[in-house]
Design an enzyme around this catalytic site. Structure first.
Site, PDB file in Angstrom:
ATOM      1  N   PHE A   1      -3.507  -9.183  -6.182  1.00 24.16           N
ATOM      2  CA  PHE A   1      -2.415  -9.529  -5.260  1.00 24.16           C
ATOM      3  C   PHE A   1      -2.977  -9.638  -3.853  1.00 24.16           C
ATOM      4  O   PHE A   1      -3.605  -8.715  -3.362  1.00 24.16           O
ATOM      5  CB  PHE A   1      -1.286  -8.490  -5.283  1.00 24.16           C
ATOM      6  CG  PHE A   1      -0.130  -8.891  -4.408  1.00 24.16           C
ATOM      7  CD1 PHE A   1       0.796  -9.826  -4.846  1.00 24.16           C
ATOM      8  CD2 PHE A   1       0.002  -8.370  -3.125  1.00 24.16           C
ATOM      9  CE1 PHE A   1       1.846 -10.234  -4.021  1.00 24.16           C
ATOM     10  CE2 PHE A   1       1.053  -8.777  -2.294  1.00 24.16           C
ATOM     11  CZ  PHE A   1       1.975  -9.703  -2.753  1.00 24.16           C
TER      12      PHE A   1
ATOM     13  N   ASP B   1     -10.288  -6.998  -0.359  1.00 23.34           N
ATOM     14  CA  ASP B   1      -8.919  -6.845   0.127  1.00 23.34           C
ATOM     15  C   ASP B   1      -8.566  -5.369  -0.002  1.00 23.34           C
ATOM     16  O   ASP B   1      -8.284  -4.884  -1.095  1.00 23.34           O
ATOM     17  CB  ASP B   1      -7.981  -7.730  -0.704  1.00 23.34           C
ATOM     18  CG  ASP B   1      -6.508  -7.569  -0.308  1.00 23.34           C
ATOM     19  OD1 ASP B   1      -6.191  -6.611   0.429  1.00 23.34           O
ATOM     20  OD2 ASP B   1      -5.682  -8.388  -0.754  1.00 23.34           O
TER      21      ASP B   1
ATOM     22  N   LYS C   1      -1.113  -2.826   5.650  1.00 21.61           N
ATOM     23  CA  LYS C   1      -0.189  -1.751   5.262  1.00 21.61           C
ATOM     24  C   LYS C   1      -0.250  -0.473   6.126  1.00 21.61           C
ATOM     25  O   LYS C   1       0.503  -0.344   7.055  1.00 21.61           O
ATOM     26  CB  LYS C   1      -0.360  -1.451   3.780  1.00 21.61           C
ATOM     27  CG  LYS C   1       0.204  -2.590   2.908  1.00 21.61           C
ATOM     28  CD  LYS C   1       0.471  -2.166   1.482  1.00 21.61           C
ATOM     29  CE  LYS C   1       1.368  -3.163   0.772  1.00 21.61           C
ATOM     30  NZ  LYS C   1       0.669  -4.296   0.165  1.00 21.61           N
TER      31      LYS C   1
END
Ligand SMILES: *Cc1c(COP(=O)(O)O)cnc(C)c1O
Length: 414
Positions: free
Chosen positions: A157, A242, A271
């Protein structure tokens, strides 16, 4: 001290017909908000540490932390203080000028990254990845590395922009958005042979999450990640990690790659970086970073004074939470393994630090709903994986009470 939101919330608290208020807010949500999320019927109003309180003053223990955002816990006093202080000083100027807090934050990230790097700031994970992909392609073009093709992993993702859904090797995120950008190829995660077979003279970069989050808490094997690094060295391919979800202390290290002694060429963060405030970062080896020159990439809000100040504070807090993360992670996983011994519908318990997944033999959404009712927030990803991303301040008592509740819920299923 009275402001618009104080009045709004006082109004809410003064009404005693609570069910009606919930209904009004939920109806207005349906009426005014574009429905990209199927929401749970709770209305959080305030948070402190691991706890969230909803509009009806019901308390929840937050074992999801905004999907890995609130690593320092909700409304950490130092975060709130930084927001106030920097907010009174300077909230925004343009990247046309030097930004003091941006420089400070970049210096800290470069030191923490443990490689000779430079930073580009944005506002989200998708943007951080978008910048990583653009930079890799630009650098590839400048240095004859491949033809711009990026290899990404199945079950990955990487975000929701057109390019990052294309990097995300899952049809569910791509369907209906065609035509998609070109130049992406997908390979099975944790499979070095498959990767070798798919590399060609077109390949410019390989992009992966050291621990896949949305894909169901899939942890890269040590030999695999080392193998990918060696392969990239051999073939002069750019390696992008990532770490939007697995970075910022989540695995017990600031960067997940520190668990592997493998250094990427580019790493992305978002995040938890801002302690709840939106900010993203793309950190690249100095040699590669050179390929971004004035005018080749940009952002209005990325690296703004307020976001960088609060991220700087958040990193300083996280540095002191790494030991707790490792210890509580081990404790949590051992407790979950006890449940696994007891219930044969638990297929596997996986975790690194406080990034934890429990794979079930069935869809986990009922369990999530039952826990919500009992006052615990988690979610379910990849259909049958219960995902736990508690704030890194979590304590044994919190874990014990969650485990106890899970045990109760599981025993009713058996
Ligand atoms: C959440 C996430 C993203 C996307 O971040 P946004 O801030 O939602 O754009 C990208 N990569 C990973 C690994 C993520 O978990």
């Amino acid at each position: 001290m009275n402001n618009y939101f104080d009045e709004l919330y006082n109004n809410i608290n003064n009404k005693n017909n609570k069910g009606l208020i919930d209904e009004e807010i939920i109806n207005n949500d349906k009426k005014y908000i574009i429905g990209t999320y199927g929401r749970y019927n709770i209305i959080p109003i305030k948070g402190s540490g691991i706890f969230i309180e909803d509009i009806n003053k019901k308390q929840y223990m937050d074992f999801l932390a905004g999907i890995g955002v609130n690593n320092v816990g909700h409304c950490h006093p130092e975060i709130v203080n930084t927001l106030k202080k920097q907010g009174e000083l300077l909230i925004h100027t343009s990247n046309l000028y030097h930004i003091y807090t941006q420089t400070k934050l970049a210096e800290k990230l470069v030191q923490l990254s443990k490689f000779n790097s430079k930073v580009f700031f944005s506002n989200s994970g998708a943007e951080a990845n978008e910048a990583a992909i653009k930079l890799a392609r630009k650098h590839g073009k400048n240095n004859n590395i491949g033809e711009g093709e990026i290899i990404t992993m199945e079950n990955s993702f990487h975000g929701r922009t057109l390019t990052t859904i294309t990097a995300t090797a899952k049809p569910k995120y791509q369907e209906g958005y065609e035509p998609l950008p070109k130049g992406f190829k997908y390979v099975e995660f944790n499979n070095l042979e498959a990767l070798k077979e798919n590399i060609s003279n077109k390949t410019t970069a390989i992009m992966l999450e050291p621990v896949q989050g949305e894909g169901g808490i899939n942890i890269a094997n040590k030999e695999y990640l080392k193998g990918v690094r060696d392969l990239c060295n051999d073939k002069n391919i750019i390696l992008i990690f990532d770490e939007v979800q697995c970075g910022i202390g989540r695995t017990g290290k600031i960067f997940a790659y520190e668990n592997y002694n493998v250094i990427p060429d580019i790493v992305t963060l978002a995040k938890a970086l801002g302690g709840g405030f939106p900010i993203g970062a793309t950190i690249a080896k100095e040699e590669i970073a050179k390929s971004f020159t004035p005018g080749t990439h940009g952002t209005t809000f990325g690296g703004n004074p307020l976001g960088c100040a609060v991220a700087y504070t958040s990193l300083r807090i996280i540095e002191n939470l790494l030991d707790n993360t490792t210890n509580m992670g081990q404790y949590f996983i051992s407790k979950l393994n006890n449940l696994k011994d007891k219930y044969n519908f638990i297929k596997e318990v996986r975790g690194l630090g406080l990034m934890v997944g429990v794979e079930l033999t069935f869809n986990g959404s009922d369990i999530v709903n039952k826990l919500l009712e009992k006052g615990y927030l988690i979610n379910c990803t990849s259909d049958n994986v219960l995902r736990f991303l508690p704030p890194l301040i979590v304590e044994k008592t919190h874990i014990d009470s969650l485990i106890n509740e899970l045990d109760n819920i599981f025993s009713e299923i058996n």
